[in-house]
Design an enzyme around this catalytic site. Structure first.
Site, short mmCIF file in Angstrom:
data_model
loop_
_atom_site.label_atom_id
_atom_site.label_comp_id
_atom_site.label_asym_id
_atom_site.label_seq_id
_atom_site.Cartn_x
_atom_site.Cartn_y
_atom_site.Cartn_z
N HIS A 58 0.82 -1.23 0.00
CA HIS A 58 0.00 0.00 0.00
C HIS A 58 0.84 1.27 0.00
O HIS A 58 0.38 2.32 -0.43
CB HIS A 58 -0.95 -0.01 1.21
CG HIS A 58 -0.25 0.08 2.54
ND1 HIS A 58 0.29 -1.02 3.18
CD2 HIS A 58 0.03 1.13 3.33
CE1 HIS A 58 0.85 -0.63 4.31
NE2 HIS A 58 0.71 0.66 4.42
N HIS A 90 2.06 8.02 13.71
CA HIS A 90 1.09 6.95 13.92
C HIS A 90 1.68 5.82 14.74
O HIS A 90 2.89 5.63 14.75
CB HIS A 90 0.48 6.44 12.61
CG HIS A 90 1.43 5.90 11.59
ND1 HIS A 90 2.45 6.62 11.02
CD2 HIS A 90 1.50 4.68 10.98
CE1 HIS A 90 3.09 5.89 10.11
NE2 HIS A 90 2.54 4.69 10.08
#
Lengths: 85, 274
Positions: free
Chosen positions: B122, B183
């Site tokens: 991704h 994150h």
């Protein structure tokens, strides 16, 4: 502690469809091919994400496996946080 | 020709995998920014796109984890078996000739490995999907993950080396860094976002002051931006290639449902400069 071996197994499961099939269909035999402690074997046999995470397995080896096994992301997080229902 | 564009964008899998999960007030700025980025990319009229993306256990394991690896194949396939990104798998044309020239040029300053069989996850495929890019692509994978990632200043040196090599190439080349910002991926802390870190980093990034982050201590980075914060490496590479150019932030939005401080930015190069 053989964290490296646990992670290696999960890397193979995530990246090699043949290994994933064995993980789904003959997990005990597959697991026996890696040098793991009994605790690690148990965590893998039971797909115990929380134990695996707590023993230091990288989260990006666990999250994708959860998705592959059909565990939703919120459920996966709840398991890691120890508050699954 | 030369480098004609330098771009950076987050690649949180939720952007395509769980697009409706966040409130629209959070997700829309990111979708709009990706659209603006697509327009900028088209306006730059590149012949080839170099994508600098983090490793996520798609290609490498701890038996041999390169700091930097460039894909020199004629074709790639992606995304990998990621059940959470919701992007159809497809082939991506490579650009083996430029990739080999880049590998040689980069190696003058930064050690890197080459791969003739690189899987695209991704990190590459999500931006290509949103940008609707059909350009030949050259992936450069940066270890932001495990083992011993290259120091941040080496990622800057990688960008400098890419720029120097690309500027001697006859085709138009665009450069896209993907990843970050803060994150805590697939961790119990998932959803936490280091807004203050993200804003400070973006401020430095778009104002040509990335030097202030090149010696950022690892522990501080992880505390403020999470383990996923290591992905600023790809942004730093883009900044290195842009050589101090001041750019613009197309969006910054903390999106807890995507577990990421999401950002999209452009650094002006040559004709794309405003």
């Amino acid at each position: 502690m053989s964290l490296y071996e646990v992670q290696k197994l999960l890397f193979h499961v995530n990246r090699e469809p043949k290994v994933l099939n064995r993980f789904l269909g003959e997990r005990e035999t597959l697991i026996a091919e890696y040098r793991l402690t009994q605790e690690e074997q148990c965590a893998l046999l039971e797909t115990d994400f929380r134990s695996l995470y707590e023993m230091g397995v990288h989260s990006l080896l666990l999250g994708p496996l959860a998705a592959t096994l059909g565990v939703s992301f919120p459920d996966y997080l709840a398991i890691l946080r120890g508050n699954q229902t | 020709m030369s480098l004609v564009g330098a771009f950076a964008a987050s690649h949180a899998p939720g952007i395509t995998g769980r697009p409706s999960l966040p409130p629209a007030v959070e997700s829309e700025p990111i979708f709009r920014a990706y659209e603006a980025l697509r327009n900028r990319l088209e306006a730059a009229r590149p012949d080839v796109l170099v994508v600098v993306s983090p490793e996520h256990w798609a290609n490498f394991f701890l038996d041999n984890m390169p700091s930097f690896c460039i894909g020199i194949a004629e074709e790639f396939l992606g995304p990998t078996d990621e059940k959470f990104v919701n992007i159809p798998r497809r082939g991506i044309r490579g650009h083996a000739r430029l990739a080999r020239v880049l590998a040689e040029g980069i190696a003058e300053e930064v050690d890197l490995s080459t791969s003739q069989e690189m899987a695209l996850d991704h990190g590459v495929m999500l931006p290509l999907h949103l940008l609707q890019s059909e350009l030949p692509a050259i992936p450069i994978i940066v270890n932001c993950l495990a083992g011993m990632p290259a120091p941040l200043h080496r990622c800057h040196a990688l960008g400098v080396a890419i720029r120097r090599t690309v500027d001697r190439w006859r085709e138009r080349v665009a450069l896209l860094g993907t990843g970050g910002l803060s994150h805590w991926p697939a961790m119990p802390e998932s959803g936490q976002i280091g807004i203050d870190f993200d804003r400070r980093f973006l401020d430095a990034f778009v104002n040509g002051r990335i030097e202030s982050f090149l010696r950022y201590p690892k522990e501080k980075l992880e505390a403020e931006a999470g383990p996923g914060g290591h992905e600023i490496r790809t942004w730093i590479t883009i900044a290195g290639a842009a050589n101090g150019a001041q750019g613009s932030l197309l969006a910054y939005q903390p999106v807890p449902a995507w577990s990421t401080g999401c950002a999209v930015a452009v650094l002006p190069i040559g004709e794309t400069a405003r």
